[in-house]
Design an enzyme around this catalytic site. Structure first.
Site, PDB file in Angstrom:
ATOM      1  CE  LYS A  64     -30.353  61.519  31.558  1.00  0.00           C
ATOM      2  NZ  LYS A  64     -31.268  61.763  30.441  1.00  0.00           N
ATOM      3  CE1 TYR A  70     -29.081  70.233  55.114  1.00  0.00           C
ATOM      4  CE2 TYR A  70     -28.243  69.614  52.966  1.00  0.00           C
ATOM      5  CZ  TYR A  70     -28.966  70.467  53.760  1.00  0.00           C
ATOM      6  OH  TYR A  70     -29.575  71.555  53.218  1.00  0.00           O
ATOM      7  NE  ARG A 124     -34.726  67.432  25.285  1.00  0.00           N
ATOM      8  CZ  ARG A 124     -34.853  66.414  26.110  1.00  0.00           C
ATOM      9  NH1 ARG A 124     -33.918  65.475  26.160  1.00  0.00           N
ATOM     10  NH2 ARG A 124     -35.898  66.285  26.873  1.00  0.00           N
TER      11      ARG A 124
HETATM   12  C1  LIG Z   1     -32.048  60.518  30.255  1.00  0.00           C
HETATM   13  C2  LIG Z   1     -32.286  59.758  29.028  1.00  0.00           C
HETATM   14  C3  LIG Z   1     -32.818  58.461  29.082  1.00  0.00           C
HETATM   15  C4  LIG Z   1     -33.262  57.815  30.372  1.00  0.00           C
HETATM   16  O1  LIG Z   1     -34.442  58.438  30.823  1.00  0.00           O
HETATM   17  P1  LIG Z   1     -35.181  57.934  32.148  1.00  0.00           P
HETATM   18  O2  LIG Z   1     -36.487  58.611  32.097  1.00  0.00           O
HETATM   19  O3  LIG Z   1     -34.324  58.367  33.282  1.00  0.00           O
HETATM   20  O4  LIG Z   1     -35.281  56.454  32.043  1.00  0.00           O
HETATM   21  C5  LIG Z   1     -32.949  57.773  27.896  1.00  0.00           C
HETATM   22  N1  LIG Z   1     -32.604  58.316  26.716  1.00  0.00           N
HETATM   23  C6  LIG Z   1     -32.117  59.574  26.622  1.00  0.00           C
HETATM   24  C7  LIG Z   1     -31.751  60.120  25.289  1.00  0.00           C
HETATM   25  C8  LIG Z   1     -31.940  60.338  27.775  1.00  0.00           C
HETATM   26  O5  LIG Z   1     -31.462  61.583  27.690  1.00  0.00           O
END
Ligand SMILES: *Cc1c(COP(=O)(O)O)cnc(C)c1O
Length: 343
Positions: A33, A256, A130
């Protein structure tokens, strides 16, 4: 603009190897993401797929479509934001497996699918509130999913949830709710291939959270948790590098130029990596910063604003800790206009 973000793809693959080995026999999903946490989804996914990663997780469909294009037809691409029927059609064309956390969305997918046995991952709400089917609604939801599976519209390939990872006690409660939900789904006749609950932190530390598949975002890129330990064998893959543009008697200016910039509250609390080692940042403006000088400082010298620490710079998580946020927040602020250079 003088800044560039250097991404060490080999480092990401090495981080992934550590994670895969640690969670085996559970399978590994690379979460991409936010443009692969700012690292660039196309290059990251292509490298990971060539390295044998099979599962990719994209929040939304546009990112899922890009992940599919980069990963090739054999990969499994999972996307979990709730979307409308026109977008569902796009997702199905790209063979994206959808995460489903409410009953009407399941009906929408079945209607668009119309006999195509579209793979879905059904989501139980295990306490985060959520998105996800509430436990009291779960028995009716899985009964309906079983009907839609029997009629050939969907195929339930996964059961999943997401946990807070803020306290072990809360996570334990979520895990118990998850196990209940799996049992209820199996009683309804569903036989999912994969059960997945955890993201980086819980799955890394706690084997009982790994189930069949782990959705790893942050740790894949070497971003450790805020307040969490350094991770054995894992290091950041991205370095943000800028250059010195003017030199004063006690400070040098580094341009930067990344839009939004670093949070100005980091001034006085952040060190960067210079040719002479670590130096304190005194002031942070929207496009440039003032840092303590060093003997022989010259215009054009490279300054590492964050990275793995080889030149005295901090990691994004260390910066985040100074201002009470998480490392991902620092790196995804880097404008897409800052060129990504891949090693
Ligand atoms: C962002 C996300 C992850 C990954 O989380 P990290 O802590 O970055 O490993 C996994 N599952 C869902 C549903 C997420 O939104």
């Amino acid at each position: 603009m003088s800044a560039r973000m250097v991404i060490d793809l080999g480092r990401i693959l090495a981080d992934i190897d550590v994670l895969r080995e640690r969670i085996a026999p559970a399978d590994y999903m690379l979460v991409v993401k936010n443009d692969a946490y700012g690292h660039g989804v196309d290059r990251v996914v292509a490298a990971a797929a060539a390295h044998g990663v099979r599962w990719f997780g994209a929040f939304d469909v546009p990112m899922g479509v890009r992940a599919r294009a980069a990963a090739g037809p054999e990969a499994r691409v999972f996307s979990w934001v709730t979307i409308t029927p026109p977008e569902i059609a796009v997702a199905l064309d790209a063979a994206i497996e959808l995460g489903v956390g409410d009953a009407s969305y399941l009906e929408d997918i079945a209607a668009v699918s119309a006999g195509r046995a579209t793979p879905v991952h059904i989501k139980i709400d295990t306490g985060l509130h959520r998105n996800g089917v509430r436990p009291e609604d779960w028995p009716a939801f899985v009964a309906r999913a079983a009907e839609l599976e029997a009629s050939g519209d969907i195929r339930v390939v996964g059961i999943w949830s997401h946990i807070a990872e803020t306290s072990d006690e809360d996570d334990d409660r979520s895990r118990a709710a998850f196990i209940d939900a799996i049992r209820i789904a199996e009683d309804a006749g569903l036989r999912p291939e994969v059960r997945h609950l955890a993201a980086s932190a819980a799955a890394f530390a706690r084997p009982e959270f790994r189930f069949d598949l782990v959705r790893f975002g942050a740790f894949s890129y070497g971003i450790r948790s805020t307040g969490g330990p350094e991770l054995d064998g894992i290091a950041p893959a991205a370095s943000l590098i800028a250059t010195v543009t003017s030199i004063g008697p006690s400070a040098v200016e580094v341009d930067y130029g990344y839009l939004d910039g670093l949070p100005s509250t980091l001034a006085g609390r952040m060190s960067v990596g210079t040719p002479a080692g670590s130096r304190l940042v005194r002031e942070i403006g929207p496009a440039s910063m003032l840092i303590d000088t060093w003997p022989g400082a010259a215009i054009g010298d490279e300054v590492y604003l964050f990275g793995p620490g080889t030149r005295g710079e901090s990691s994004v998580t260390t910066l985040a800790e100074a201002i009470g946020t998480v490392g991902e927040e620092i790196i995804v602020r880097v404008s897409p206009l800052v060129p990504r250079i891949y090693l």
